[in-house]
Design a protein around this motif. Sequence first.
Motif, PDB file in Angstrom:
ATOM      1  N   MET A 142      -6.606   1.242  18.184  1.00  0.00           N
ATOM      2  CA  MET A 142      -5.353   1.788  18.710  1.00  0.00           C
ATOM      3  C   MET A 142      -4.509   0.628  19.249  1.00  0.00           C
ATOM      4  SD  MET A 142      -5.699   5.033  18.150  1.00  0.00           S
ATOM      5  CE  MET A 142      -4.541   5.939  19.175  1.00  0.00           C
ATOM      6  N   ILE A 143      -3.432   0.332  18.543  1.00  0.00           N
ATOM      7  CA  ILE A 143      -2.580  -0.806  18.913  1.00  0.00           C
ATOM      8  C   ILE A 143      -1.412  -0.291  19.756  1.00  0.00           C
ATOM      9  CG2 ILE A 143      -1.248  -2.759  18.049  1.00  0.00           C
ATOM     10  CD1 ILE A 143      -4.272  -2.752  17.302  1.00  0.00           C
ATOM     11  N   LEU A 144      -1.346  -0.765  20.992  1.00  0.00           N
ATOM     12  CA  LEU A 144      -0.287  -0.328  21.906  1.00  0.00           C
ATOM     13  C   LEU A 144       1.076  -0.850  21.437  1.00  0.00           C
ATOM     14  CD1 LEU A 144       0.227   1.168  24.595  1.00  0.00           C
ATOM     15  CD2 LEU A 144      -0.009  -1.051  25.742  1.00  0.00           C
ATOM     16  N   GLY A 183      -1.776  -9.640  14.210  1.00  0.00           N
ATOM     17  CA  GLY A 183      -0.918  -9.178  15.286  1.00  0.00           C
ATOM     18  C   GLY A 183       0.470  -8.740  14.856  1.00  0.00           C
ATOM     19  N   GLU A 184       0.718  -8.687  13.555  1.00  0.00           N
ATOM     20  CA  GLU A 184       2.037  -8.292  13.049  1.00  0.00           C
ATOM     21  C   GLU A 184       1.887  -7.111  12.098  1.00  0.00           C
ATOM     22  OE1 GLU A 184       5.026  -9.923  13.579  1.00  0.00           O
ATOM     23  OE2 GLU A 184       4.183 -11.470  14.890  1.00  0.00           O
ATOM     24  N   GLY A 192      -7.287  -1.532   8.512  1.00  0.00           N
ATOM     25  CA  GLY A 192      -6.173  -2.462   8.621  1.00  0.00           C
ATOM     26  C   GLY A 192      -4.808  -1.861   8.365  1.00  0.00           C
ATOM     27  N   ARG A 193      -4.750  -0.580   8.048  1.00  0.00           N
ATOM     28  CA  ARG A 193      -3.464   0.073   7.792  1.00  0.00           C
ATOM     29  C   ARG A 193      -3.150   1.092   8.881  1.00  0.00           C
ATOM     30  NH1 ARG A 193      -1.517   1.724   1.801  1.00  0.00           N
ATOM     31  NH2 ARG A 193      -1.969  -0.189   0.706  1.00  0.00           N
TER      32      ARG A 193
END
Lengths: 81, 142
Positions: free
Chosen positions: B27-29, B45-46, B10-11
């Motif tokens: 992997m968050i675009l 999502g934040e 989560g980090r």
Amino acid sequence: MATQYPAPGTSKSIQRGRATATVAISAVNPAKSKLTVNGAASSSNNPENASLFLTNATTITYSKGSLGGTPELSWELEEFF
Amino acid sequence: MPNYAQLDAGRVVSVTQTSGVIDAPHMILLDAYDETLLGKAYVDGEFVDAESALPRWITQYAFRTRVTSELIATMELAAMHNPADAAPVQLAKAVQRAEMARCFAAQYIDLDLAELRAGFAAVDPADFARIFDAPVLDSERP
């Protein structure tokens, strides 16, 4: 007309980042890639003992070494033709 | 070129600009390359400061250090049984001793637990703020 190929040794791609752990990257040919570690963000977190290695085509492995601490390391990976 | 925040537990552990798409749940675009995201937590999502995303739990040792031995001694003296007290006062002190025993037997302390905070309402406001509202250090966490 003859097919044009890039000259060997010219740059194919560049990836970069800043990390505190092992990094996932787009696939490269490790034999034709050069990883440069540009330094650490913190001088208080044993940055001199941390390192990054291109361990396979899609992984840059982070090692914080025996002194502990988890400094942020900036890196750049260039792949060549 | 795509930019990603790579997550672990989560980090954000890496901010990466890649030469191609990486399709993986961790992997968050990103819209742009942003190194300030490193170390932040990814919640609903934040990207938020990791401190605010973590529960404010500290070890018993850290809690006793915050409270201080002097304050603990003061509280114990105030709660001592006195046969000369009226029965309701004796009962209140007995409850206070039981609450202190419960608190100091816990393995960790939730600094946001309302009933615990209420139990310390009588202490000096500055002490209260130092004990319950100071930022939680990584070294204090269980």
